[in-house]
Structures are given as structure tokens and as C-alpha cells.
Design a protein around this motif. Structure first.
Motif, mmCIF file in Angstrom:
data_model
loop_
_atom_site.group_PDB
_atom_site.id
_atom_site.type_symbol
_atom_site.label_atom_id
_atom_site.label_comp_id
_atom_site.label_asym_id
_atom_site.label_seq_id
_atom_site.Cartn_x
_atom_site.Cartn_y
_atom_site.Cartn_z
ATOM 1 N N GLY A 124 0.812 -1.191 0.000
ATOM 2 C CA GLY A 124 0.000 0.000 0.000
ATOM 3 C C GLY A 124 0.859 1.259 0.000
ATOM 4 N N PHE A 125 0.233 2.376 -0.374
ATOM 5 C CA PHE A 125 0.928 3.653 -0.448
ATOM 6 C C PHE A 125 1.462 4.044 0.933
ATOM 7 C CE2 PHE A 125 0.650 8.400 -0.406
ATOM 8 C CZ PHE A 125 1.673 8.634 -1.315
ATOM 9 N N GLN A 126 2.791 4.234 1.017
ATOM 10 C CA GLN A 126 3.495 4.683 2.235
ATOM 11 C C GLN A 126 3.406 3.669 3.370
ATOM 12 O OE1 GLN A 126 1.679 8.514 3.095
ATOM 13 N NE2 GLN A 126 3.068 9.588 1.677
ATOM 14 N N LEU A 137 14.380 -5.658 4.393
ATOM 15 C CA LEU A 137 13.934 -5.238 3.059
ATOM 16 C C LEU A 137 12.677 -6.018 2.668
ATOM 17 C CD1 LEU A 137 17.360 -5.038 1.168
ATOM 18 C CD2 LEU A 137 15.963 -3.133 1.979
ATOM 19 N N ARG A 138 11.759 -5.342 2.028
ATOM 20 C CA ARG A 138 10.522 -5.962 1.582
ATOM 21 C C ARG A 138 10.508 -6.032 0.057
ATOM 22 N NH1 ARG A 138 6.497 -6.299 5.083
ATOM 23 N NH2 ARG A 138 6.025 -8.073 3.711
ATOM 24 N N TYR A 139 9.998 -7.164 -0.469
ATOM 25 C CA TYR A 139 10.022 -7.409 -1.910
ATOM 26 C C TYR A 139 8.597 -7.513 -2.452
ATOM 27 C CZ TYR A 139 14.937 -8.624 -1.255
ATOM 28 O OH TYR A 139 16.281 -8.578 -0.949
ATOM 29 N N GLY A 140 8.447 -7.034 -3.659
ATOM 30 C CA GLY A 140 7.186 -7.183 -4.382
ATOM 31 C C GLY A 140 7.470 -7.596 -5.826
ATOM 32 N N VAL A 141 6.662 -8.498 -6.348
ATOM 33 C CA VAL A 141 6.822 -8.961 -7.734
ATOM 34 C C VAL A 141 5.488 -8.798 -8.442
ATOM 35 C CG1 VAL A 141 8.659 -10.588 -7.159
ATOM 36 C CG2 VAL A 141 6.276 -11.343 -7.130
ATOM 37 N N GLY A 142 5.578 -8.711 -9.769
ATOM 38 C CA GLY A 142 4.331 -8.567 -10.508
ATOM 39 C C GLY A 142 4.533 -8.534 -12.002
ATOM 40 N N ILE A 143 3.448 -8.317 -12.671
ATOM 41 C CA ILE A 143 3.435 -8.255 -14.128
ATOM 42 C C ILE A 143 2.581 -7.063 -14.539
ATOM 43 C CG2 ILE A 143 1.432 -9.779 -14.362
ATOM 44 C CD1 ILE A 143 2.774 -10.932 -16.881
ATOM 45 N N GLY A 144 2.939 -6.462 -15.646
ATOM 46 C CA GLY A 144 2.208 -5.288 -16.106
ATOM 47 C C GLY A 144 1.926 -5.348 -17.592
ATOM 48 N N ALA A 157 0.680 -6.347 -8.759
ATOM 49 C CA ALA A 157 1.815 -6.828 -7.959
ATOM 50 C C ALA A 157 1.327 -7.489 -6.684
ATOM 51 C CB ALA A 157 2.748 -5.661 -7.627
ATOM 52 N N THR A 158 2.185 -8.319 -6.124
ATOM 53 C CA THR A 158 1.879 -8.988 -4.859
ATOM 54 C C THR A 158 3.122 -8.957 -3.981
ATOM 55 O OG1 THR A 158 1.028 -11.027 -3.871
ATOM 56 C CG2 THR A 158 2.551 -11.256 -5.729
ATOM 57 N N PRO A 159 2.962 -8.848 -2.668
ATOM 58 C CA PRO A 159 4.134 -8.827 -1.777
ATOM 59 C C PRO A 159 4.710 -10.221 -1.552
ATOM 60 C CG PRO A 159 2.115 -8.614 -0.502
ATOM 61 C CD PRO A 159 1.703 -8.606 -1.941
ATOM 62 N N ILE A 160 6.010 -10.288 -1.332
ATOM 63 C CA ILE A 160 6.677 -11.532 -0.965
ATOM 64 C C ILE A 160 6.699 -11.615 0.565
ATOM 65 C CG2 ILE A 160 8.822 -12.858 -1.124
ATOM 66 C CD1 ILE A 160 7.357 -12.550 -3.755
ATOM 67 N N ASN A 161 6.395 -12.831 1.082
ATOM 68 C CA ASN A 161 6.314 -13.012 2.545
ATOM 69 C C ASN A 161 5.314 -12.034 3.145
ATOM 70 O OD1 ASN A 161 8.279 -15.071 2.466
ATOM 71 N ND2 ASN A 161 9.931 -13.564 2.637
ATOM 72 N N ARG A 162 4.112 -12.067 2.589
ATOM 73 C CA ARG A 162 3.061 -11.142 3.021
ATOM 74 C C ARG A 162 2.794 -11.280 4.510
ATOM 75 N NH1 ARG A 162 -2.513 -11.160 3.533
ATOM 76 N NH2 ARG A 162 -2.547 -13.400 3.079
ATOM 77 N N ARG A 163 2.646 -10.126 5.166
ATOM 78 C CA ARG A 163 2.379 -10.075 6.597
ATOM 79 C C ARG A 163 0.887 -9.800 6.830
ATOM 80 N NH1 ARG A 163 7.609 -6.315 8.346
ATOM 81 N NH2 ARG A 163 9.207 -7.859 7.720
#
Length: 784
Positions: A685-687, A740-747, A762-768
Motif C-alpha cells: 500500500g501507499f506509504q 527489506l521488503r520485496y514485491g513482484v508482478g506483471i504489467g 503486484a503482490t508482496p513476498i512473505n506477506r504479513r
């Protein structure tokens, strides 16, 4: 039929006999009327004239007439005997009344049938064939029982004419179509001798090819074949085969249906077979005989000397012995026309070429006249037309000064700069001779000043624009603006702006002076009010700012950019107070200076495919309430682009930010660093990355680091992007590599003439807990 016609002729002879008898009387009466009055009246006749019964009067000549003696052509007795008798006693036939055609035909029918018809019997005795030998009745064959013929004609005032209705043939939508194929023979030899693929060029322009193998009839195929014959000859001539010959024919079933070439090699002729509908399976054949390819024999350029010497020859690319290729010849001539104005000759003109071909040697002697004109240097600037600004401001946009050697590239640059202002419908810039010589020039340089005449056509100065986007956590955001680009001349714009979104609303007004005293320098003064409602903070902000900058635009991308400015703002924001364990609103008064420097070597502002960008921002600022508490904000952004191929591009970016000199709680939440969102780390999410309060809401930090990598694949106007983002915000003043937080996705990308439309998922890696599974971002332009 012949017999029936003879019977009709017999009837006519009988009637003619009576007519001849009457004709004699009529002729005599006409002859009598032609006599003089005294000859018609016996009492008034001269003594020499006598009128005898049955004889024509013979007038006597006047006594004074001296006429020669003339023997009579026919004697009176012979003439009187030739006139038939009109006495009924002598010819009873003259006294009989003429029978009707009906009675005559009935008599003839009886004669042919061998029986006498009864009174009232319909002619011709019930057998129409006796009339004219055919079963179809003619006018003369019509029986009296035909009601239409026996009916009396109506009066003229009651006669009505009905227009004749002609039956129209129905259109045949299923016109007989033919299919055909195209066969080109003999073009391989020409292809082997040239760098141009002549067959591909022919296929691209062919009329037969445009028909895609189908035509309404063979005549249409023949017409296309004729057109392609001329096309092939022109293509070959453009590559130096001026004597090429193309023979064409239209064949069917392996045999020649329409040989359009005379056996003795004469001119092609369209035969009648080509105009007839043909069965499917035609072959349009073009037999090519390239012949001899002509090469350049001698090259003669008729031009006056230049300074420096040899400018024309230096910029002329043709060489003796190379084939006479139209594209190369035209390109070499165009190069002269371009190079001379770049070297101080604005009035140079390239004349009409002359190529003399020698059939025996296969060479062409090339001659080109070139008018050099006077050498020139930039002089004064004048302007005319519907003016957006005066000649003085035009001078601000130039990259040349008075006395510099004329260069057409600098003139083109001035034209582009004027177009980039957005104030013109059209702009024309032309040099005009003044005859004023430039003093102090080297010997042999007789350069003169030229006046640059700028013709302006001012366009509409007002613009309405808008942008829209959506991001998970940031919501929907739309911005609209109204601009008067020339309210305060020259180039003084007034801009009214409004923002409406789910988490941001505001309005502002800006005065902007473009090209302020110097080209590409802009002065700006802004006043705005803004409401922001994010998870990180809720703020009501009033801002007054000014800056001077040099920045890139979609029309004019610059390699080096800068900005310096100052701002004062007052903002009321909700912050989390750890001392009381809850949020409370605080008011901040902030004064700040800013300086930014950028380096851009990329090839496009909105869709870069190669090069890099580097931007550094430094903002010394401080809190103004309760004294002055200074601190420093700094940020560095870098991105690079590498084209693996025409379709694949690798892109990457990094960001580092820091705040030095103040505790986090002394910094307004809106001035802290955050991470996460569409322009940061996608998938969050934003910020939402960085320090959080006990309620799980972001509170921002004093440092940030981010990185991203993309693989971009484009196919036509569409594209696919795979990406990985990483980043985090920290409470410390310097960024770290921990947590560090990672996000992956396709556009997806849709490319338009003003930039790509972007849709990223996009989706977060190791989502909390509390983090969304999927985030969506929609905007214009690449992510970076």
C-alpha cells in the motif's frame, strides 16, 4: 412471301394507271399555268398565236425580237398522241371506283385459296400466312374484327399519353469472378546486382498484388497486368536498367490465353480474348529482360568556388563507375542542398540534372548545375504576421548571435524552440538578403549580413488538460488544469489547477514565465491549498513557493536540468504521540530552500529504451515555530535502460534518501520519508513500508532505500512487463539493508503517441498480516 408482294404490286399498278391518266391532265394544267397571261386567254393572244382544241398554245415572239430558227424537239401530232385519253368511254377503268385494301386482300385471298370468299368474311380467309407468309399480323393483315383498330380515334383534347415502361435487367451481384496468380520471370539477375530487393519492392506496389489473386473478369486482370508492366520498367530504371524490357501475357491452363506481345517483338497489344470472361485459374506472367545496367561515366558539377574550397565536391557522394541508382542520385543532390546552407550559403540552389546515356558503353555522363549564392552571416531579427511576442523575445530563443556564420541547423533549432512554446499554429523563418557586407573578413570572403524574417501565426493560447490514475492504498486521483499560456506577454502564463481524489483534494494558482530572460529558463510562483488524508497522516496545508528551473518536457527533452527555489508552508497534521499513546493534531510552520540537478541521457522522456538518468535533490529547511530548528533533506535517484533487442529492454532504478539534523518527531509527517506504492515498492500500500505506530499505521522515517528491475517486451502497440521491487524506510538517518521488503508482478502496456498507458498488478513476498494480496496501479508512462 414473294408471291404476296407481287400481288400488292399488281394492285399498285392498277391504281397507278389511273393516276398516270390524271397526271397527264395535271401536267397540261401546270404547263398552261406556266404560260404568260396573253397565252392563257385566246382573246388577248397576239395575231400570231392560235389556240387549237387539244393543242398547247405556242406563243409567238415579239416583232422586235431577232431569234434564230429552232427546229421543234417533237411534233405537235406526236406530242398529242403521247397524252392518254381522259375520256371514260375510251377507258372504262377510269370510271370504276377504287376498292378498299380490305376488299383487295379478300380478293387476293380468294384467288390464292381457289374459292370466292363470302361477303363479310374476315380477310385473309382465316389464314394470316396468306397475307405475308408469317403468323404475325402486320398493319395490313389486321382483320376488321380487331376492336382496337376499328375503334375511332379519340378527340385530341381527350388523348392521354402514358410513358412507356421498360423492363430493367436485374443486377447480377454474383459477377463471374476469376482467380489468378502472378509469375515474374527474369528478375533474379537484377536482384543479384543490386542491394535493393526488387521483387519485394514490386510486390509492395503491384496492382496485381493488391487484388490478392481475385478479379471480376479477365479484362480486369489484363488492366492490372498492364499497370504492373509499367511499374516494373520504372523500378528497373530507378536501379540503372534504362533499357529493360518487360513482356506480359495472360495464360490459362498452361496455354497462352492472351499473348499481349506481337510475335515480331512489337508493342504489346490488348487482344479481344482479354475482354472476355475467363474461367478461374489465370496466370499473369511478366517476363523481364533487364538488359544492360548503366553506370556513371563522368561527373560534372557546375558551381562557383566556395569558402572553404571544395564544399560541393566534399558533400557529393556519387563516384564514377557506380550504377546510376535514382535513390543515390537524389540523395547526393539533397546532401548538397542541405550541406551548403549549413556552411554559410543560405541561398544555394541545386539545378536540374542532365544524364547523357551511351548505349554502346553502358555509361551515363552526369552534369549538375549548382547556384552557390552569397556567403552570409546572421544579422538582425524581424518578425511579421499574427504575433505572439515581438522580435526581442525571438532573440532570446536563438542559439546564434549577430555576426556568426549562417547555419541552417541553428535556424531549425529556433523554429523548434518557438513551436515548443505552444503559442503558434505555424512558424516560418527565412533569411533575407540585405546587401550589407561584413567588414574585417579574410581576403576572398565577401560575406553579407542576412535578416532573419520570422513569420508568426499565433494559435489559441488557452489549454485545458487533465490526468487520472489509481493506486492501491492511494486510491483514485484526478487532476485538471486551465492554462492561458500568454496572458502576460511574452510567455507569461496563468495556470489554475485542481486535484480531486479519494485521499487528496486541493486547488492552486501558478504564474509561470517561460524563457525568462534566457532560453529554457522558467520562473514560477505558486500558491495552493491542499488536504491530504492518508494512513500516515492527515494534513491541511497552505503553501507559497517560488523557483527557477530548467526542466524537460515531452516536446523538448534536455540532457541537463536544474531547479532552485524556496517555499513557506503552514500545515496542520495529525501525528502519533508516543507519550500519550494516541494521535493529536500539531501545526508546523516550515521554511525551505531547494536545489536539484539532473543528468538525462535517455532516448525518451515517457518511454526510455536506452541511456540513464541521475537526479540529486538537496533541501535545507527548518521549523519556524518556537525558534528555528534546521535540518537537511537529501535524495538521490538513478535509473538505467539497456536494449537487449528491438523488442526487449532491461530497466533498473535505485533511490537513497536521508534527513540529517532533527529528531523524527520534530519533522512534520508530510516531510518524512516513506516507501511502498506505485512509484516506490509495488505490491504494498501507499506509504505502508517503514516504521508503524501501535495501530499499524505508518509514521514515516528519516531514511529510505529502494531498487527495482524490469524486463520490458513490446509487440506492436502493446507490451508486457515483468518486475521485482525492493525497499524500506527506516527511523535512522541513514538507510540500512535490513528488513527489506520485496514485491513482484506483471504489467501491461498500451503505447500511444503521447506515451504508454500502464497497468501493473503486484503482490508482496512473505506477506504479513494486514497486507493486501494483490495491488493494482494504473497511470501514464513507465514506472521509471
Amino acid at each position: 412471301m414473294q408471291q404476296r408482294v407481287s400481288d400488292r404490286f399488281a394492285f399498285l399498278r392498277r391504281s397507278t394507271a389511273r393516276f398516270d391518266a390524271c397526271a397527264g391532265v395535271v401536267a397540261a394544267a401546270l404547263a398552261l399555268t406556266a404560260l404568260p397571261a396573253w397565252a392563257q386567254d385566246a382573246a388577248s393572244a397576239p395575231a400570231e398565236t392560235t389556240l387549237e382544241a387539244g393543242k398547247l398554245p405556242v406563243p409567238a415572239a415579239p416583232p422586235e425580237a431577232n431569234l434564230p430558227a429552232v427546229d421543234p424537239v417533237i411534233s405537235d401530232d406526236a406530242f398529242n398522241k403521247a397524252i392518254p385519253s381522259l375520256d371514260v368511254d375510251d377507258d372504262p377503268e377510269l370510271g370504276r371506283p377504287l376498292e378498299s385494301i380490305e376488299a383487295f386482300e379478300r380478293a387476293m385471298a380468294a384467288k390464292q385459296a381457289g374459292a370466292k370468299p363470302s361477303e363479310g368474311q374476315a380477310p385473309p380467309a382465316g389464314n394470316p400466312a396468306l397475307a405475308d407468309g408469317t403468323a404475325t399480323e402486320q398493319i395490313g393483315d389486321a382483320p376488321v374484327t380487331d376492336a382496337e383498330l376499328s375503334k375511332p380515334l379519340p378527340p385530341l383534347d381527350q388523348f392521354q399519353v402514358e410513358p412507356v415502361q421498360f423492363a430493367e435487367a436485374e443486377e447480377d451481384d454474383s459477377a463471374a469472378a476469376v482467380v489468378y496468380r502472378v509469375e515474374v520471370n527474369g528478375l533474379d539477375k537484377a536482384d543479384a546486382e543490386t542491394e535493393t530487393d526488387l521483387r519485394d519492392l514490386f510486390d509492395a506496389l503491384s496492382a496485381l498484388g493488391d487484388g490478392k489473386g481475385k478479379a471480376a473478369n479477365a479484362a480486369m486482370v489484363t488492366a492490372r497486368l498492364t499497370e504492373d508492366e509499367v511499374l516494373l520498367e520504372r523500378i528497373l530504371a530507378s536501379e540503372g536498367w534504362f533499357g529493360a524490357r518487360v513482356r506480359t501475357r495472360l495464360s490459362r491452363g498452361g496455354t497462352n490465353e492472351n499473348d499481349r506481345e506481337d510475335e515480331d517483338g512489337g508493342e504489346p497489344a490488348t487482344q479481344g480474348a482479354s475482354a472476355r470472361a475467363a474461367a478461374p485459374g489465370l496466370t499473369a506472367v511478366l517476363d523481364v529482360t533487364p538488359g544492360k545496367r548503366y553506370a556513371l561515366g563522368t561527373i560534372t558539377i557546375q558551381a562557383a568556388p566556395t569558402m572553404p574550397a571544395g564544399l560541393v565536391e566534399k558533400n557529393f557522394a556519387l563516384k564514377v563507375g557506380e550504377p546510376i541508382v535514382a535513390q543515390r542520385v537524389q540523395g547526393a543532390e539533397a546532401q548538397i542542398a542541405v550541406a551548403l546552407p549549413q556552411e554559410g550559403y543560405p541561398f544555394a540552389e541545386v539545378g536540374e540534372r542532365d544524364v547523357l546515356l551511351d548505349r554502346e558503353t553502358g555509361q551515363g555522363d552526369y552534369t549538375l548545375p549548382v547556384t552557390i549564392g552569397p556567403r552570409a552571416r546572421f544579422g538582425d531579427i524581424a518578425t511579421t504576421g499574427d504575433l505572439a511576442f515581438d522580435a526581442k523575445h525571438v532573440g532570446v530563443l536563438t542559439r546564434f548571435k549577430r555576426g556568426e556564420l549562417y547555419d541552417s541547423r541553428k535556424v531549425d533549432d529556433l523554429r523548434q524552440a518557438m513551436v515548443a512554446t505552444g503559442l503558434f499554429s505555424s512558424v516560418a523563418i527565412e533569411p533575407q538578403r540585405t546587401g550589407e557586407k561584413v567588414e574585417g573578413q579574410p581576403p576572398g570572403d565577401d560575406a553579407e549580413y542576412v535578416t532573419m524574417m520570422v513569420t508568426q501565426d499565433a494559435g489559441p493560447p488557452r489549454t485545458i488538460a487533465g490526468t487520472a490514475g489509481y493506486g492501491t492504498g492511494q486510491g483514485f486521483r484526478a487532476e485538471a488544469s486551465w492554462t492561458h499560456r500568454n496572458m502576460f506577454r511574452p510567455e507569461g502564463a496563468l495556470i489554475a489547477r485542481g486535484v480531486l481524489g479519494t485521499q487528496e483534494q486541493g486547488a492552486g494558482v501558478t504564474f509561470r514565465r517561460s524563457n525568462a530572460g534566457q532560453r529554457d529558463r522558467t520562473f514560477e510562483l505558486t500558491a495552493e491549498a491542499l488536504r491530504s488524508d492518508y494512513d500516515a497522516y492527515n494534513a491541511y496545508t497552505g503553501r507559497l513557493a517560488t523557483r527557477i528551473y530548467r526542466d524537460s518536457t515531452p516536446i523538448w527533452q534536455k540532457k541537463i536540468t536544474y531547479a532552485v527555489g524556496a517555499e513557506v508552508l503552514a500545515t496542520g497534521e495529525e501525528v502519533y504521540d508516543f507519550a500519550v499513546g494516541d494521535r493529536r493534531r500539531r501545526t508546523f510552520f516550515i521554511g525551505a530552500l531547494s536545489g536539484q540537478l539532473g543528468l538525462d541521457t535517455s532516448d525518451d522522456l515517457l518511454n526510455p529504451t536506452k541511456g540513464f538518468r541521475l537526479t540529486t535533490l538537496i533541501q535545507p529547511e527548518g521549523s519556524l515555530q518556537g525558534g528555528f530548528t534546521p535540518y537537511l533533506r537529501a535524495r538521490i535517484d538513478a535509473s538505467g535502460y539497456y536494449p537487449v533487442s528491438d523488442d526487449f529492454v532491461l530497466a533498473a532504478r535505485v533511490r537513497f534518501g536521508t534527513i540529517q539534523g532533527a529528531a523524527r518527531d520534530d519533522i512534520a509527517p508530510s516531510r518524512r520519508f516513506y516507501a511502498g506504492g506505485g512509484g516506490s515498492v509495488r505490491g504494498y500500500g501507499f506509504q505502508m513500508l517503514g516504521p508503524l505506530d501501535p495501530n499499524g499505521d505508518p509514521i514515516g522515517g528519516r531514511s529510505v532505500n529502494e531498487a527495482a528491475a524490469e524486463v520490458r517486451y513490446r509487440f506492436g502497440n502493446f507490451g508486457v512487463v515483468g518486475f521485482v521491487d525492493v525497499g524500506q524506510a527506516y527511523e535512522s538517518t541513514m538507510p540500512k539493508l535490513s528488513d527489506l521488503r520485496y514485491g513482484v508482478g506483471i504489467g501491461g502496456r498500451f503505447y500511444t503517441n503521447f506515451g504508454p498507458m500502464r497497468l501493473d498488478i503486484a503482490t508482496p513476498i512473505n506477506r504479513r498480516p494486514g497486507e493486501a494480496r494483490v495491488s493494482v496501479y494504473v497511470s501514464i508512462g513507465q514506472a521509471f
